[in-house]
Design a protein around this motif. Structure first.
Motif, mmCIF file in Angstrom:
data_model
loop_
_atom_site.group_PDB
_atom_site.id
_atom_site.type_symbol
_atom_site.label_atom_id
_atom_site.label_comp_id
_atom_site.label_asym_id
_atom_site.label_seq_id
_atom_site.Cartn_x
_atom_site.Cartn_y
_atom_site.Cartn_z
ATOM 1 N N ARG A 215 114.643 -32.297 0.782
ATOM 2 C CA ARG A 215 114.372 -32.289 2.215
ATOM 3 C C ARG A 215 114.864 -31.002 2.862
ATOM 4 N N ALA A 218 112.513 -28.313 1.983
ATOM 5 C CA ALA A 218 111.269 -28.445 2.739
ATOM 6 C C ALA A 218 111.444 -27.920 4.157
ATOM 7 N N GLU A 222 109.531 -24.853 5.804
ATOM 8 C CA GLU A 222 108.779 -25.013 7.051
ATOM 9 C C GLU A 222 109.139 -23.925 8.046
#
Length: 354
Positions: A215, A218, A222
């Motif tokens: 996470r 990610a 992003e």
């Protein structure tokens, strides 16, 4: 008392009526063959034939062609197995009709042909309530019927094939349910042991940690996705521009190739001019070879001229030497040449004494 005399007409009518009733009964009664000789067949069944009784119909695709006459049990000592031979009688006309040769009086020729084509017998259920069975004959190639053999009586054996329910029942009977249950129990125990193992718990914790890192990664991706996307878009634009340039260069190269093909066309003007120039050079080379030949007239004339020029040069050299020795020759003329003096003999030198 006066006795009545029997009327012969009534007696004759009674006899005729009795004969007619008897004939009608013989024709109408099912399952009996009174006017033709039935053909005897035997069929061996390996499973249970409970519900199959004497007089049960033998049908071919729903049409009754015979009846069951006997059901017995046969024991095979060699294989230590039991078989159920079922004896039946088939109507000759019906079997001949199946073979397609109704003019054949002997159905012994019709049955082997039908068996070769795949004729086999199966047990069918007449009624689900009573459980009565019948013999169902049909042409079956899958599965093909099996002949058992070994019948000692006079009968043609028809192969038998199990029904779908019997085949399923045989497969289920061959399955070892106890072994399957034991295997399932072992699998369940192994699953419980695996679930209760500390390694699995540690693996789950590691998986959770890995999911947290994923996470975070990610989220970082992003955040960086915007600049990367813009860079990718600019790179794609550059690639598009480069593609346009390459396409333009390819078009120019294609046009240049077309022009080169036109120039190199064997029927074009450039190739014809080059061919003509090559032919002229070949002719000039041939002429030069002919002129440079040792036996040619040009070389002989040149050699004669060189000899005359050499003689003239020698004469000029002699004149120059004469003028140099006697300059007055230009005024008085040339004097006659003086004879050359005789050579003086020279005595040989003496060798010194030793």
């Amino acid at each position: 008392m006066k006795s009545r005399k029997a009327n012969p007409l009534f007696i004759g009518a009674f006899v005729v009526a009795g004969i007619a009733i008897l004939a009608t009964a013989l024709i109408v009664l099912p399952g009996r063959h009174w006017f033709n000789q039935p053909h005897r067949v035997v069929m061996f069944f390996s499973g249970s034939v409970y519900g199959l009784q004497k007089g049960a119909p033998v049908v071919f695709r729903g049409v009754r062609i015979g009846d069951v006459t006997d059901v017995t049990v046969h024991y095979d000592r060699e294989s230590d197995t039991f078989a159920i031979p079922v004896i039946a009688e088939l109507t000759a006309d019906a079997v001949r009709g199946l073979d397609g040769r109704a003019d054949n009086d002997d159905i012994a020729h019709a049955l082997p042909a039908l068996i070769e084509r795949g004729l086999s017998a199966q047990l069918g259920t007449q009624s689900l309530l009573t459980g009565q069975l019948y013999i169902d004959l049909d042409i079956r190639t899958k599965p093909k019927g099996k002949l058992r053999g070994g019948y000692t009586g006079e009968a043609t054996e028809i192969p038998t094939s199990p029904t779908a329910f019997q085949a399923l029942k045989t497969q289920l009977e061959s399955v070892d349910l106890k072994k399957i249950v034991d295997d399932l129990s072992q699998i369940a125990n192994s699953a419980r042991t695996l679930i209760a193992a500390p390694e699995l718990k540690q693996g789950l914790r590691d998986f959770a940690a890995t999911a947290g890192h994923a996470r975070q990664l990610a989220a970082q991706l992003e955040r960086r996705a915007g600049p990367l996307t813009r860079g990718a878009e600019s790179a794609m634009a550059s690639v598009d521009r480069m593609g346009d340039k390459v396409s333009t260069a390819a078009d120019k190269l294609g046009s240049g190739a077309d022009k080169a093909n036109e120039l190199l066309d064997p029927k074009g003007p450039v190739v014809r001019d080059l061919q003509r120039a090559i032919n002229e050079l070949a002719q000039a080379s041939t002429s030069l070879r002919d002129a440079a030949d040792t036996d040619g007239p040009l070389l002989q004339q040149t050699e004669r001229t060189m000899r005359e020029l050499s003689q003239a040069a020698r004469a000029l050299r002699g004149l120059a030497r004469s003028l140099d020795a006697q300059p007055q020759q230009l005024l008085l003329g040339r004097e006659p040449d003086m004879p050359a003096p005789a050579p003086v003999p020279v005595a040989p030198a003496k060798e010194p004494a030793r």
